[in-house]
Design a protein around this motif. Structure first.
Motif, short mmCIF file in Angstrom:
data_model
loop_
_atom_site.label_atom_id
_atom_site.label_comp_id
_atom_site.label_asym_id
_atom_site.label_seq_id
_atom_site.Cartn_x
_atom_site.Cartn_y
_atom_site.Cartn_z
N ALA A 112 -15.48 -24.03 6.50
CA ALA A 112 -16.51 -25.01 6.15
C ALA A 112 -16.41 -26.25 7.03
O ALA A 112 -15.34 -26.64 7.48
CB ALA A 112 -16.37 -25.41 4.68
N GLN A 115 -19.87 -31.44 6.51
CA GLN A 115 -21.29 -31.73 6.32
C GLN A 115 -22.03 -30.61 5.60
O GLN A 115 -23.21 -30.75 5.27
CB GLN A 115 -21.97 -32.03 7.66
CG GLN A 115 -21.40 -33.26 8.34
CD GLN A 115 -22.10 -33.57 9.66
OE1 GLN A 115 -23.28 -33.91 9.68
NE2 GLN A 115 -21.36 -33.45 10.76
N ASP A 116 -21.37 -29.47 5.37
CA ASP A 116 -21.98 -28.38 4.60
C ASP A 116 -22.16 -28.79 3.14
O ASP A 116 -21.40 -29.60 2.60
CB ASP A 116 -21.10 -27.14 4.62
CG ASP A 116 -21.05 -26.45 5.97
OD1 ASP A 116 -21.95 -26.68 6.80
OD2 ASP A 116 -20.09 -25.69 6.20
N LYS A 117 -23.15 -28.19 2.51
CA LYS A 117 -23.27 -28.21 1.06
C LYS A 117 -22.83 -26.84 0.54
O LYS A 117 -22.69 -25.90 1.32
CB LYS A 117 -24.72 -28.50 0.64
CG LYS A 117 -25.17 -29.94 0.88
CD LYS A 117 -26.58 -30.16 0.35
CE LYS A 117 -27.01 -31.61 0.51
NZ LYS A 117 -28.40 -31.84 0.01
N PRO A 118 -22.58 -26.70 -0.78
CA PRO A 118 -22.18 -25.39 -1.30
C PRO A 118 -23.15 -24.29 -0.89
O PRO A 118 -24.37 -24.47 -0.94
CB PRO A 118 -22.19 -25.62 -2.82
CG PRO A 118 -21.90 -27.07 -2.98
CD PRO A 118 -22.60 -27.73 -1.83
N HIS A 119 -22.61 -23.16 -0.46
CA HIS A 119 -23.44 -22.08 0.08
C HIS A 119 -22.74 -20.76 -0.20
O HIS A 119 -21.50 -20.69 -0.25
CB HIS A 119 -23.62 -22.29 1.59
CG HIS A 119 -24.68 -21.43 2.22
ND1 HIS A 119 -24.42 -20.15 2.65
CD2 HIS A 119 -25.99 -21.67 2.48
CE1 HIS A 119 -25.53 -19.64 3.17
NE2 HIS A 119 -26.49 -20.53 3.07
N HIS A 122 -19.79 -19.56 1.94
CA HIS A 122 -18.46 -20.11 1.71
C HIS A 122 -17.65 -19.23 0.75
O HIS A 122 -16.42 -19.21 0.78
CB HIS A 122 -18.55 -21.52 1.10
CG HIS A 122 -19.11 -22.52 2.06
ND1 HIS A 122 -19.93 -23.56 1.64
CD2 HIS A 122 -18.99 -22.67 3.39
CE1 HIS A 122 -20.27 -24.29 2.69
NE2 HIS A 122 -19.72 -23.76 3.76
N PHE A 175 -26.12 -27.20 9.35
CA PHE A 175 -25.02 -27.12 8.39
C PHE A 175 -25.47 -26.36 7.15
O PHE A 175 -26.60 -26.51 6.69
CB PHE A 175 -24.52 -28.53 8.06
CG PHE A 175 -24.03 -29.25 9.28
CD1 PHE A 175 -22.76 -28.99 9.77
CD2 PHE A 175 -24.84 -30.14 9.95
CE1 PHE A 175 -22.31 -29.62 10.92
CE2 PHE A 175 -24.40 -30.77 11.10
CZ PHE A 175 -23.13 -30.51 11.59
N GLY A 177 -26.41 -25.07 3.63
CA GLY A 177 -26.93 -25.80 2.48
C GLY A 177 -27.89 -26.90 2.86
O GLY A 177 -28.62 -27.41 2.01
N HIS A 178 -27.91 -27.28 4.15
CA HIS A 178 -28.83 -28.31 4.64
C HIS A 178 -29.97 -27.70 5.45
O HIS A 178 -31.13 -28.04 5.28
CB HIS A 178 -28.10 -29.31 5.55
CG HIS A 178 -27.27 -30.31 4.84
ND1 HIS A 178 -27.79 -31.43 4.23
CD2 HIS A 178 -25.93 -30.37 4.64
CE1 HIS A 178 -26.81 -32.13 3.69
NE2 HIS A 178 -25.67 -31.51 3.91
N ASP A 179 -29.60 -26.82 6.37
CA ASP A 179 -30.53 -26.35 7.38
C ASP A 179 -30.71 -24.84 7.29
O ASP A 179 -29.83 -24.12 6.84
CB ASP A 179 -30.01 -26.72 8.78
CG ASP A 179 -29.72 -28.21 8.91
OD1 ASP A 179 -30.68 -28.98 8.87
OD2 ASP A 179 -28.53 -28.56 9.01
#
Length: 212
Positions: A112, A115-119, A122, A175, A177-179
């Motif tokens: 990870a 800057q990642d969000k939960p995904h 992961h 990143f 969860g974002h993109d």
């Protein structure tokens, strides 16, 4: 620009070298078996040696403006040890010694970025990789930490499913969860992204996930 490439004889590394040469850069490549490295160019210097050979690594990095590493661990379950991790640590030490700060490399979304969000990747990828390729996952963690724990100015591109399809020129980066970043990506486009990071400052000291 003078760029040193590690993993230059691999499927992605050879494409990185060719892209750099096509773009007019001077390239130094460290290769273990020169006979298997078939690229020839007036602006290409080949250094023979292994990652465990500190003198060869120093010779390859000397005078470089940046380092691109296309190194990756073997996916054979029978492979043991930490050769790629140890080799990456050597590269980092030599870069710091020679004051070469820009490092561009590869990793996996199993690791990870802050800057990642939960995904879902992961959760799923580390478990799957740990079951199928435990040593490779340990190597990827080790080689990545060797860079991210250093003071180098790094960009590490996380890839999931490299393919041998032709280059598309369509590259998604960002990143989790974002993109909107997928999984499959041609090796030619991976190489193009790595080379583009010589001048692209968006992902300094970050690990963007990339795909087509």
């Amino acid at each position: 620009m003078h760029v040193t490439v590690f993993g230059a004889s691999g499927a992605i590394g050879s494409l990185v070298v060719q892209q750099l040469l096509d773009d007019g850069h001077d390239v130094t490549a460290l290769v273990r078996t020169p006979a298997k490295f078939t690229l020839f160019h007036d602006h290409l210097t080949v250094v023979t040696g292994q990652l465990s050979d500190c003198d060869a690594v120093e010779k390859a990095i000397r005078g470089a403006d940046a380092v691109i590493s296309a190194l990756g661990p073997s996916l054979k379950r029978s492979t043991k040890g930490s050769q790629v991790t140890d080799g990456t640590r050597t590269i980092v030490r030599v870069m710091e010694k020679q004051q070469v700060t820009r490092f561009i490399g590869l990793a996996t979304p199993s690791l990870a970025d802050p800057q990642d969000k939960p995904h879902w990747k992961h959760k799923v990828l580390p478990v799957a990789a740990g079951l199928m390729f435990p040593n490779a996952l340990a190597e990827l963690k080790g080689m990545t930490e060797a860079v991210t724990d250093s003071g180098l100015d790094y960009t590490i591109a996380r890839i999931t499913n490299p393919t041998d399809k032709p280059a598309t020129g369509r590259i998604r980066a960002g990143f989790l969860g974002h993109d909107k970043v997928g999984s499959a990506m041609s090796r030619a486009d991976i190489a193009a992204f790595l080379v583009s990071q010589l001048t692209d400052r968006r992902y300094r000291r970050a690990m963007p996930a990339i795909s087509n």
